[in-house]
Write a protein that holds these residues in place. Structure first.
Motif, PDB file in Angstrom:
ATOM      1  N   GLU A  39       0.824  -1.209   0.000  1.00 57.70           N
ATOM      2  CA  GLU A  39       0.000   0.000   0.000  1.00 57.70           C
ATOM      3  C   GLU A  39       0.859   1.260   0.000  1.00 57.70           C
ATOM      4  O   GLU A  39       0.517   2.246  -0.662  1.00 57.70           O
ATOM      5  N   GLU A  40       1.964   1.237   0.723  1.00 62.49           N
ATOM      6  CA  GLU A  40       2.868   2.389   0.721  1.00 62.49           C
ATOM      7  C   GLU A  40       3.486   2.590  -0.652  1.00 62.49           C
ATOM      8  O   GLU A  40       3.634   3.719  -1.118  1.00 62.49           O
ATOM      9  N   GLU A  41       3.862   1.501  -1.319  1.00 63.12           N
ATOM     10  CA  GLU A  41       4.429   1.605  -2.660  1.00 63.12           C
ATOM     11  C   GLU A  41       3.394   2.124  -3.647  1.00 63.12           C
ATOM     12  O   GLU A  41       3.733   2.854  -4.575  1.00 63.12           O
ATOM     13  N   LYS A  42       2.131   1.748  -3.448  1.00 64.81           N
ATOM     14  CA  LYS A  42       1.072   2.210  -4.337  1.00 64.81           C
ATOM     15  C   LYS A  42       0.823   3.703  -4.150  1.00 64.81           C
ATOM     16  O   LYS A  42       0.578   4.423  -5.113  1.00 64.81           O
ATOM     17  N   ASP A  43       0.900   4.175  -2.914  1.00 61.15           N
ATOM     18  CA  ASP A  43       0.630   5.581  -2.632  1.00 61.15           C
ATOM     19  C   ASP A  43       1.765   6.493  -3.088  1.00 61.15           C
ATOM     20  O   ASP A  43       1.522   7.631  -3.477  1.00 61.15           O
ATOM     21  N   THR A  44       2.994   6.023  -3.024  1.00 62.54           N
ATOM     22  CA  THR A  44       4.135   6.834  -3.443  1.00 62.54           C
ATOM     23  C   THR A  44       4.721   6.229  -4.712  1.00 62.54           C
ATOM     24  O   THR A  44       5.346   5.172  -4.679  1.00 62.54           O
ATOM     25  N   PRO A  45       4.530   6.875  -5.860  1.00 68.98           N
ATOM     26  CA  PRO A  45       5.080   6.333  -7.110  1.00 68.98           C
ATOM     27  C   PRO A  45       6.605   6.366  -7.097  1.00 68.98           C
ATOM     28  O   PRO A  45       7.222   7.215  -6.457  1.00 68.98           O
ATOM     29  N   ALA A  46       7.203   5.422  -7.809  1.00 72.32           N
ATOM     30  CA  ALA A  46       8.656   5.313  -7.845  1.00 72.32           C
ATOM     31  C   ALA A  46       9.276   6.530  -8.525  1.00 72.32           C
ATOM     32  O   ALA A  46      10.307   7.024  -8.107  1.00 72.32           O
ATOM     33  N   PRO A  48       8.218  10.291  -9.497  1.00 74.76           N
ATOM     34  CA  PRO A  48       7.137  11.279  -9.383  1.00 74.76           C
ATOM     35  C   PRO A  48       6.866  12.049 -10.673  1.00 74.76           C
ATOM     36  O   PRO A  48       5.784  12.549 -10.871  1.00 74.76           O
ATOM     37  N   ILE A  49       7.847  12.119 -11.573  1.00 72.03           N
ATOM     38  CA  ILE A  49       7.639  12.836 -12.835  1.00 72.03           C
ATOM     39  C   ILE A  49       6.742  12.017 -13.754  1.00 72.03           C
ATOM     40  O   ILE A  49       5.820  12.520 -14.374  1.00 72.03           O
ATOM     41  N   HIS A  50       7.004  10.712 -13.815  1.00 68.64           N
ATOM     42  CA  HIS A  50       6.214   9.834 -14.677  1.00 68.64           C
ATOM     43  C   HIS A  50       5.503   8.831 -13.780  1.00 68.64           C
ATOM     44  O   HIS A  50       6.117   7.914 -13.267  1.00 68.64           O
ATOM     45  N   ASP A  51       4.212   9.015 -13.579  1.00 67.39           N
ATOM     46  CA  ASP A  51       3.475   8.149 -12.684  1.00 67.39           C
ATOM     47  C   ASP A  51       2.700   7.054 -13.405  1.00 67.39           C
ATOM     48  O   ASP A  51       1.766   6.494 -12.876  1.00 67.39           O
ATOM     49  N   GLY A  52       3.078   6.769 -14.636  1.00 67.42           N
ATOM     50  CA  GLY A  52       2.428   5.682 -15.365  1.00 67.42           C
ATOM     51  C   GLY A  52       1.328   6.167 -16.291  1.00 67.42           C
ATOM     52  O   GLY A  52       0.777   5.379 -17.044  1.00 67.42           O
ATOM     53  N   ILE A  53       1.003   7.430 -16.237  1.00 68.55           N
ATOM     54  CA  ILE A  53      -0.041   7.961 -17.119  1.00 68.55           C
ATOM     55  C   ILE A  53       0.652   8.651 -18.283  1.00 68.55           C
ATOM     56  O   ILE A  53       1.435   9.567 -18.103  1.00 68.55           O
TER      57      ILE A  53
END
Length: 57
Positions: A39-46, A48-53
């Motif tokens: 859950e912590e990994e899900k809340d904080t993206p690896a 922050p510039i590219h969050d998968g979108i």
């Protein structure tokens, strides 16, 4: 009614409740740290510039 029959059903219900409680306790003890970490990994993206979108230009 037969008191032995009530004793049999009572033992079956008590055994079921106790064993279910023990299984839930073991699962919570073993998997709760993993769940919290995920859950912590899900809340904080690896990154922050590219969050998968992806954005189309």
């Amino acid at each position: 009614m037969n008191p032995g029959l009530w004793l049999l059903f009572g033992n079956a219900i008590a055994t079921t409740i106790i064993s279910a409680g023990i299984v839930m306790w073991i699962l919570k003890k073993e998997y709760l740290p993993t769940i919290k970490k995920l859950e912590e990994e899900k809340d904080t993206p690896a990154n922050p510039i590219h969050d998968g979108i992806t954005k189309e230009v």
